[in-house]
Scaffold this active site. Structure first.
Site, PDB file in Angstrom:
ATOM      1  N   TRP A 103       0.956  -1.086   0.030  1.00 39.98           N
ATOM      2  CA  TRP A 103      -0.123  -0.024  -0.169  1.00 39.98           C
ATOM      3  C   TRP A 103       0.942   1.189   0.042  1.00 39.98           C
ATOM      4  O   TRP A 103       0.482   2.414  -0.751  1.00 39.98           O
ATOM      5  CB  TRP A 103      -0.924  -0.031   1.013  1.00 39.98           C
ATOM      6  N   ASP A 173      -1.987   6.647   6.110  1.00 40.40           N
ATOM      7  CA  ASP A 173      -3.163   5.918   5.454  1.00 40.40           C
ATOM      8  C   ASP A 173      -3.474   4.949   6.631  1.00 40.40           C
ATOM      9  O   ASP A 173      -2.688   3.759   6.872  1.00 40.40           O
ATOM     10  CB  ASP A 173      -2.537   5.248   4.307  1.00 40.40           C
ATOM     11  N   LYS A 197     -12.766  -1.343   5.841  1.00 38.84           N
ATOM     12  CA  LYS A 197     -12.244  -2.173   6.937  1.00 38.84           C
ATOM     13  C   LYS A 197     -12.651  -2.132   8.250  1.00 38.84           C
ATOM     14  O   LYS A 197     -13.422  -3.215   8.718  1.00 38.84           O
ATOM     15  CB  LYS A 197     -10.539  -2.151   6.960  1.00 38.84           C
TER      16      LYS A 197
HETATM   17  C1  LIG Z   1      -7.768  -1.286   1.399  1.00 36.97           C
HETATM   18  C2  LIG Z   1      -6.336  -0.153   1.439  1.00 36.97           C
HETATM   19  C3  LIG Z   1      -6.441   0.840   0.478  1.00 36.97           C
HETATM   20  C4  LIG Z   1      -7.313   0.731  -0.780  1.00 36.97           C
HETATM   21  O1  LIG Z   1      -8.752   1.314  -0.292  1.00 36.97           O
HETATM   22  P1  LIG Z   1      -9.580   1.463  -1.499  1.00 36.97           P
HETATM   23  O2  LIG Z   1     -10.848   2.034  -0.763  1.00 36.97           O
HETATM   24  O3  LIG Z   1      -9.896   0.089  -2.380  1.00 36.97           O
HETATM   25  O4  LIG Z   1      -8.912   2.605  -2.399  1.00 36.97           O
HETATM   26  C5  LIG Z   1      -5.389   1.760   0.806  1.00 36.97           C
HETATM   27  N1  LIG Z   1      -4.692   1.489   1.901  1.00 36.97           N
HETATM   28  C6  LIG Z   1      -4.609   0.638   2.703  1.00 36.97           C
HETATM   29  C7  LIG Z   1      -3.797   0.415   4.085  1.00 36.97           C
HETATM   30  C8  LIG Z   1      -5.708  -0.462   2.579  1.00 36.97           C
HETATM   31  O5  LIG Z   1      -5.788  -1.295   3.607  1.00 36.97           O
END
Ligand SMILES: *Cc1c(COP(=O)(O)O)cnc(C)c1O
Length: 361
Positions: A103, A173, A197
């Site tokens: 990521w 993030d 999540k």
């Molecule tokens: C799931 C995730 C993403 C991507 O999320 P989207 O909503 O599909 O764009 C980005 N960063 C992390 C750490 C994630 O777990």
């Protein structure tokens, strides 16, 4: 009769049953108004109260300081990868990024389209099994901000500490770790998290940003991606994802009912402890991550022989343990044990793992 199974999906992930039931009960007729939240104007008094309550509950849960704005935006966490440099990195400017896995690599790749990315530290030297210590970071003076990924959802690597970056805004993030335990928001310039999540349904992304960072977007930044415009319009420059916002609000209430983030920390700590212990005390399962850097939310593990993967997954499904297959880039297994995954679910997984190991003799 429907039955709920144990869902270890990395995302879109399990939601609390109580929340789904409430959404179901309110679907046709929200609070006696004779219509569903999905069918209301986002500017109506009804939806305004849904939106404001959700924001206030999130502020309460994370003790978000007054000088931070909370935005409910679209495009998931991935859109933030571009939105962040467009707002905070001037034309020809640069930013520091920490590379800890898939990521953060995606965030780096996207930011590189807009300016210079200095990869100030990388877990690559540790095969992405350990987080590089702060002493080894090479932060640059020119950077407008420092970006990192506190929890790598795929690799299963998590920071147990908040980086010190001086007076540079720290941007995180937090998609797969937000709300899993208390957090000192004041240490950050901005936090963002895709909802699917720990917050709610996919498509929604929650942004928490310090007010003094707004208003510096480059002139080429699309209107829809300018945080200052989103903030000025209460995240309603255009029609927001109203149903996702409403569901996020139900999740925030549910978290408060569980006892808030201190309670979630206790529960999540116990869950991760039982699962890693089961892995570490077995001969069959292994997790390669440096113990201090192991994720509480995403637990990848391998079986000693890849040929056992298929029978392991088949037996798991027969017992109602779903979505344990690891990410295609990593292989093996991964159990995502977010807030809505109970200790009971983890216990069922641990019991099955022991049973399967015994079968192998
Ligand atoms: C799931 C995730 C993403 C991507 O999320 P989207 O909503 O599909 O764009 C980005 N960063 C992390 C750490 C994630 O777990």
């Amino acid at each position: 009769m429907s039955k709920r199974l144990f869902n270890f999906c990395a995302g879109p992930a399990a939601l609390p049953e109580a929340v789904l039931k409430q959404a179901q009960a309110e679907l046709l007729d929200w609070h006696g108004k004779g219509l569903s939240v999905m069918e209301m104007s986002h500017r109506s008094e009804e939806f305004t109260s849904v939106a404001e309550t959700a924001e206030q509950d999130l502020r309460d849960l994370l003790s978000i300081p007054e000088d931070y704005r909370v935005l409910f935006l679209q495009g998931g966490a991935s859109q933030q990868f571009a939105q962040i440099p467009l707002n905070f990195m001037p034309e020809g400017g640069s930013a520091d990024y920490i590379d800890t896995g898939i990521w953060s690599a995606k965030a780096i790749e996207e930011a590189s389209r807009y300016g210079h990315v200095n990869v100030a530290a990388s877990a690559k030297a540790h095969d992405y099994f350990a987080i590089p210590g702060q002493n080894d970071w090479d932060l640059s003076d020119a950077a407008s901000y420092v970006h990192y990924t506190p929890n790598e959802t795929i690799g299963g690597l998590e920071f147990g500490w908040i980086p010190q970056v001086g007076d540079k805004p720290l941007i995180a993030d937090m998609s797969s770790t937000i709300l899993s335990r208390p957090l000192d928001v004041s240490k950050f310039g901005m936090i963002y998290a895709g909802a699917q999540k720990n917050i709610g349904p996919s498509g929604l992304v929650v942004v928490i940003v310090r007010e003094d960072m707004l208003g510096e977007a480059r002139s080429s930044c699309p209107t829809m991606l300018d945080y200052a415009i989103a903030a000025k319009n209460g995240s309603m420059y255009n029609t927001p994802p109203t149903f996702g916002w409403y569901l996020a609000g139900l999740i925030f209430k549910w978290l408060k009912e569980q006892g808030g983030l201190e309670a979630m920390e206790r529960i999540n700590n116990a869950k991760q402890h039982s699962l890693y212990q089961a892995i570490d005390t077995s001969e069959l399962y292994s997790n390669p991550i440096n113990p201090a850097d192991r994720s509480w939310m995403n637990v990848p593990f391998r079986l000693a022989d890849d040929r056992l993967d298929k029978p392991f997954l088949k037996g798991a499904e027969e017992r109602g343990l779903l979505n344990l297959k690891g990410h295609r880039s990593v292989g093996g297994m991964r159990a995502s044990i977010y807030n809505a995954v109970s200790q009971e679910a983890v216990d069922a997984l641990v019991a099955y793992m022991a049973e399967f190991e015994k079968q192998q003799g």
